[in-house]
Design a protein around this motif. Structure first.
Motif, mmCIF file in Angstrom:
data_model
loop_
_atom_site.group_PDB
_atom_site.id
_atom_site.type_symbol
_atom_site.label_atom_id
_atom_site.label_comp_id
_atom_site.label_asym_id
_atom_site.label_seq_id
_atom_site.Cartn_x
_atom_site.Cartn_y
_atom_site.Cartn_z
ATOM 1 N N SER A 87 -40.032 47.982 1.067
ATOM 2 C CA SER A 87 -38.652 48.098 0.596
ATOM 3 C C SER A 87 -38.144 46.742 0.130
ATOM 4 C CB SER A 87 -37.739 48.613 1.702
ATOM 5 O OG SER A 87 -38.178 49.849 2.158
ATOM 6 N N ILE A 90 -39.735 45.732 -3.120
ATOM 7 C CA ILE A 90 -39.130 46.379 -4.294
ATOM 8 C C ILE A 90 -37.691 45.913 -4.466
ATOM 9 C CG2 ILE A 90 -38.452 48.593 -5.318
ATOM 10 C CD1 ILE A 90 -40.729 49.861 -3.631
ATOM 11 N N GLY A 91 -36.967 45.881 -3.355
ATOM 12 C CA GLY A 91 -35.536 45.592 -3.423
ATOM 13 C C GLY A 91 -35.225 44.163 -3.848
ATOM 14 N N ILE A 144 -39.017 54.721 1.862
ATOM 15 C CA ILE A 144 -38.882 53.549 0.990
ATOM 16 C C ILE A 144 -37.857 53.839 -0.113
ATOM 17 C CG2 ILE A 144 -40.070 52.121 -0.727
ATOM 18 C CD1 ILE A 144 -42.574 52.372 1.018
ATOM 19 N N TRP A 148 -34.944 50.852 -0.172
ATOM 20 C CA TRP A 148 -34.983 49.665 -1.026
ATOM 21 C C TRP A 148 -33.628 49.305 -1.605
ATOM 22 C CZ3 TRP A 148 -33.865 49.487 -6.309
ATOM 23 C CH2 TRP A 148 -33.718 50.717 -6.944
ATOM 24 N N TYR A 151 -31.513 46.702 0.135
ATOM 25 C CA TYR A 151 -31.931 45.311 -0.057
ATOM 26 C C TYR A 151 -31.545 44.821 -1.448
ATOM 27 C CZ TYR A 151 -34.106 45.998 4.352
ATOM 28 O OH TYR A 151 -34.280 46.256 5.686
ATOM 29 N N THR A 152 -31.674 45.705 -2.422
ATOM 30 C CA THR A 152 -31.255 45.321 -3.764
ATOM 31 C C THR A 152 -29.793 44.905 -3.761
ATOM 32 O OG1 THR A 152 -32.814 46.856 -4.723
ATOM 33 C CG2 THR A 152 -31.018 46.137 -6.128
#
Lengths: 278, 512, 311
Positions: A87, A90-91, A144, A148, A151-152
């Motif tokens: 995550s 990606i994030g 996930i 994610w 976090y983005t």
């Protein structure tokens, strides 16, 4: 003085890394430590009580519960780490791009993030796993997809607040390209927050995985996983309550540990950030 | 601050008062039900009922609300019910049924051929399943005589009509999905989807006045909770109490138990497109690894019968089988015959290990357990087995080709006829022929069976087909799980039906 | 006016994207409703009949065509019929909605009953034993898996003691176990939130100035501090109602509670596409509405705005 400061600032991350490493090591050696083969069906010794031979007894197929618990930790906690790692993987880049580039890229990304965040994570995870078909890998993918975006958003927020800081401007003047600025200045700044969020997320993710496995959407037998061990033990609750208690208590202890740890870490960071502010 | 303290205490007190008030209020409510002169029972099961539409759900039939034209007896005979007699002239394409006289719907209307026709018309329109199963082309009603013209010859048509979804309702009434009007001994009083169904006696029931006044049908998925409900007296009859608790319940003098073998069969399916499982020796080796008696005693807690073949041994279409033996040694022998040698704990053939994918599903909790036993035993012989639990088993087996074995449960004789199983599992286009068994000899026998209307001859052909299946081990049949129930010993005339179609009847009674 | 129009446009766009994404996903995921409609394990059916039903339901057409078809009916407020019960999807959802709302509200009430007193007490008596107890409760409550807690409660209160019904819905008693289960898990978060929020607002400038203006303690606490502390709580509540709806899914499955969550799980297992799609859409709508409500309550509750504007 300056050196001292950075050492202190990096302390919690080091502790975190040490703890994570030791947990990972433990997960790695769990199958070796386990006294029995967690999958070995032994119909002759089913539902044995706690004894010196089987420290936590055996389950309905005569498998050693302690061994299943240990190897199950690998599945439950291990997949949680995997989920959070991916995550973040990606994030983080999306958050950096969104925050630093801005413009329509930011707007499109944020609409997607908002749309996913609008939904309760349990619902998205359940619907996705249900549709993809039950199984641990599908569960990991679904979680996930849910995680994610957090976090983005966090990374984007941090980037936005730092973007116009003096030291970034200095870096620009010094001729660093955006990639260098991101890796050298912004990422170290962002990582603290990301790690705090991730630590706080561990407990929640473990609970999510266990819940979904419990209702049969996650891990599949004969693999041990704490949630599915609870599912299997449920029908014997009447006569053999330990089948329900042991994995449940294991979940509570582990989640409690990570929650406490996350709290401490957050408090520490808050203090540090405030000190930095004044 | 002192003031604030008292304020908070007050708040807490008020809250606790609210709590107490709520709970005490509810206690009263539950007590008012109490004892009454009425004869009533509560039946608790895990039969789902999201709708009361008899053409989509089985509960209306089980609860005694609706009935079918014909019924099946415990020894597989088709008996008259709402139809008193029937015949076919052209080997099963045209059928004439005489509707039983003096039957009335629960609204007082008399049952005639026209009403039955209307019920079937609605049925076909609403249920794609029944439309496909019955393949009715047209119907003609005349007084009490109803003639079906089918799309194809269907010698087992009366047996198809036994299906609970083929039951007859008055389609002129409203609310068929919550309170259908049928001809059965009990009529719907209240219905709450998935929770509770209350029934009142239909006094003018054509079979005689039912003994009970009221029946409550309830649902609980948790087997432990079902057992508890019987012990606490909340339920009078509990279908499938927790299997582990059955022995305990048997010792209780105030509780009676009943165990009846079902027509369902747990079986091991082989993918016939895979080289390994194409080998009969491999199939025999795997079969020898599932110790049936052990499955019965520990997985099914004794509530099952060892199966020799697809059908229960007492079925008129069950042949006599050769004796089957189980054990690691026997399996090992078959493996060797198949060309496998043991090296370093692995079974190898031409240097390749034996690795199999075993697919099963969770809906019946005993299947994954049988799968795990097989996997564990196979490991001892150096066979690697990967268990896949899939959710939509039928679709998985049909569309995927990456499986070698499946543990599957099927109702092999749902309506007292071998035709369903033979056609679905062994014909080329059968809906359950997942392993793609192709045996021309077997297909020929089934074809002949399908074209035969005479019962004796049909049974002989079915036996012939089953013998071919058995000799080739196209499937390995493990156990017939039992249906079981526990009830208060004051309940009289309660009987489990093999088919699970008939539950509440006019004869059930409760005494002291 | 312009604001409302903009909101409305955003909302429509959200629903549209949501429906496209969920529809595509549903169709791409493996699963075949036709076999479960025909229940091939029960009646003898040929592959030809399976294909016939598939084309009858339009499931053999390209996904885009299927979606446009669905959208066309949706515009006419028709969500289609459930494959399994043949009832209109809207009817199915509305039938199950009250049960889920009851459960949600009951859980919220229980959550409040636990967290408000505990939060207030531990804010007033900061660092006392009650503060520690509530902290322990908060930590423990958020670490216990709610499905496990639910199972334990069922086994203790209904199976062993026979005091409460374990399954289904009906009376107040049926609601008790599932809502306690959900309530405890949520209360854990709120105890800490209320405590922190209260401590913070008691230290605010406007409280100090109110004190100097001679407001009574009672008034300061309940009208100013408490109200001010509520704002962030309400804010989180908005998010919580979402996750609460998610939590109800698991709880409804465990307690066989006939609500929306149980419905959607059953529908997913049987690939009852119209119901799944209807559920996702209605959840989307509920979430949007809740967020709107939270926004407006938030404005109303913030005493800073009110003090500045009014007194």
């Amino acid at each position: 003085m300056g050196k001292m400061k950075t050492i202190v600032a990096r302390m919690p991350i080091m502790i975190l890394v040490i703890v994570l490493l030791s947990i990972s090591l433990f997960l790695f050696i769990a199958p070796i430590v386990a006294p029995y083969d967690p999958l070995k069906v032994e119909m002759g010794s089913r539902l044995l009580p706690i004894s010196s031979e089987h420290w936590l007894g055996t389950d309905h197929l005569g498998r050693d519960i302690l061994s299943r618990l240990l190897v199950g930790a690998q599945v439950t906690v291990g997949s949680t780490f995997l989920i959070l790692f991916l995550s973040i993987a990606i994030g983080l880049p999306f958050g950096l791009i969104s925050g630093y580039v801005g413009g329509w890229v930011d707007r499109v990304l944020m609409r997607i993030v908002d749309a996913i965040l609008a939904f309760p994570d349990y619902i998205v995870a359940i619907v996705l796993t249900g549709l993809l078909g039950p199984g641990l890998s599908n569960l990991v993918i679904s979680v996930i997809i849910v995680k994610w975006v957090k976090y983005t958003r966090l990374v984007r927020g941090t980037v936005l607040s730092e973007k116009y800081a003096d030291y970034i401007a200095m870096a620009k003047v010094n001729g660093l390209n955006p990639f260098q600025i991101l890796t050298k200045h912004i990422i170290p700044h962002v990582m603290g927050n990301v790690l705090v969020l991730a630590t706080l997320d561990i407990g929640k993710t473990i609970l999510l995985i266990a819940s979904l496995s419990y209702i049969g959407l996650g891990n599949q037998p004969p693999n041990p996983e704490w949630g599915s061990m609870l599912n299997e033990g449920k029908q014997f609750f009447y006569n053999e309550p330990q089948l329900m208690f042991i994995p449940g208590i294991a979940i509570v202890i582990v989640v409690l540990f990570f929650n406490l740890f996350g709290d401490k870490l957050r408090d520490y960071y808050d203090v540090k950030n405030k000190q930095g502010g004044y | 601050m002192k003031f604030m303290k008292s304020k908070c205490m007050m708040l807490i007190m008020v809250l606790s008062f609210v709590l107490v008030a709520c709970s005490s209020h509810d206690n009263e409510e539950t007590n008012t039900g109490g004892e009454s002169e009425n004869k009533e029972i509560t039946f608790l099961s895990n039969f789902p009922f999201e709708t009361m539409d008899p053409h989509l759900n089985w509960t209306p039939m089980r609860a005694g609300v609706v009935e079918t034209l014909v019924k099946i007896t415990e020894d597989y005979n088709i008996e008259p019910w709402l139809a008193s007699e029937w015949e076919t002239k052209d080997n099963g394409q045209t059928w004439t049924f005489k509707i039983t006289e003096n039957v009335t719907f629960q609204n007082g209307k008399t049952l005639d051929a026209e009403a039955v026709k209307a019920s079937f018309e609605r049925n076909i329109q609403n249920s794609a399943k029944m439309k496909a199963a019955l393949s009715i082309e047209s119907m003609e009603a005349e007084g009490q005589k109803l003639t079906f013209r089918l799309e194809k010859a269907l010698p087992q048509f009366p047996s198809e009509l036994v299906h609970p979804n083929a039951s007859i309702i008055d389609v002129t009434e409203e609310n068929m999905e919550t309170a259908p009007i049928g001809t059965g001994p009990f009529q719907v009083a209240t219905f709450e989807a998935g929770t509770k169904l209350e029934l009142n006696r239909y006094d003018d029931y054509w079979g005689g006045k039912p003994k009970l006044n009221k029946v409550t049908f309830t649902y609980n998925e948790d087997a432990n909770a079902r057992t508890a409900a019987l012990q606490s007296g909340d339920a009078d009859i509990v279908y499938r109490p927790a299997i582990e608790s059955l022995e305990l319940l048997k010792q209780d003098k105030s509780i009676a138990t009943e165990v009846v073998p079902s027509t369902r069969t747990t079986m091991l399916m082989f993918n016939m497109n895979v080289e390994t499982t194409q080998d009969e020796n491999i199939r025999r080796a795997l079969e020898a690894l599932i110790h049936r008696e052990e499955v019965v005693s520990s997985v099914m807690a004794g509530q099952a019968e060892v199966s020799q073949g697809p059908f229960l041994a007492d079925a008129p279409f069950s042949p006599s089988y050769e004796e089957k033996e189980f054990g690691e040694e026997i399996a090992k022998e078959y493996l060797q015959t198949a060309g496998f040698v043991m090296e370093n704990g692995k079974a190898l053939k031409d240097g390749n290990p034996l690795e199999l994918t075993l697919v099963t599903y969770n809906y019946r909790p005993d299947l994954p357990i049988v799968a795990q036993i097989l996997e564990s035993n196979a490991k001892e012989l150096g066979i690697t087995m990967d268990i896949q639990i899939v959710e939509n088993i039928d679709e998985y087996l049909k569309t995927k080709d990456d499986w070698d074995l499946a543990i599957y449960s099927a109702n092999t004789a749902p309506r007292g006829d071998a035709g369903y199983f033979l056609n679905a599992v062994y014909m080329e286009n059968g809906a359950l022929n997942f392993g793609e068994v192709r045996d021309q000899n077997l297909v020929n026998v089934i074809h002949e069976f399908n074209g035969t209307a005479e019962i004796e001859k049909r049974n002989e052909l079915a036996k012939e087909a089953v013998t071919i299946i058995d000799e080739n081990r196209y499937h390995s049949f493990v156990v017939h799980p039992s249906n079981y129930a526990a009830y208060k010993n004051t309940v009289k005339n309660y009987q489990i039906s093999k088919s699970e179609f008939y539950v509440i009847t006019k004869d059930i009674d409760i005494g002291e | 006016m312009k604001q409302i129009l903009k909101r409305l446009l955003e909302f429509t766009l959200f629903i549209l994207i949501l429906s496209i994404v969920s529809f595509t996903f549903m169709k791409l995921a493996p699963g075949d409703p036709v076999r479960s409609i025909l229940s091939v394990d029960d009646v003898s059916i040929s592959e030809a009949q399976i294909e016939e039903l598939r084309s009858e339901l339009g499931l053999d057409k390209p996904v885009v065509i299927q979606y446009l078809h669905w959208l066309y009916s949706f515009i006419q407020f028709d969500l289609g019929h459930s494959y399994m019960t043949k009832q209109p999807v809207v009817h199915e959802l509305l039938e199950k909605l009250p049960a889920t709302l009851q459960l949600t509200i009951a859980s919220l009430v229980i959550m409040m009953m636990i967290s408000v007193p505990l939060g207030i007490l531990s804010a007033i008596y900061k660092d006392s034993w009650i503060d520690h107890v509530s902290r322990m409760f908060a930590l423990g409550g958020s670490a216990i898996p709610s499905f496990w807690l639910g199972l334990l409660l069922v086994q203790i209160f209904s199976v062993k003691l026979g005091l409460l019904p374990s399954m289904g819905k009906g009376s107040f008693l049926h609601l008790l176990l599932p809502s306690i289960t959900l309530g405890i898990a949520m209360a854990a978060v709120y105890v800490r939130l209320i405590r922190a929020s209260l401590i913070e607002s008691l230290g605010e400038d406007f409280i100090r100035s109110a004190k100097s203006r001679g407001y009574s303690r009672r008034k300061i606490f309940f009208q100013l501090a408490f109200r001010h502390a509520l704002a962030p709580v309400i804010n989180v509540l908005g998010v919580t109602i979402g996750s609460l709806l998610g939590g109800t899914v698991i709880i409804e499955v465990i307690f066989s509670y006939p609500g929306l969550g149980k419905l959607v799980i059953d529908s997913i297992l049987r690939r009852d596409y119209p119901v799944i799609q209807g559920y996702i859409l209605s959840m989307g709508i509920i979430v949007v509405i809740v967020n709107l409500l939270v926004d407006s309550t938030h404005r109303y509750l913030d005493p800073k705005i009110r003090i500045k504007g009014g007194e």
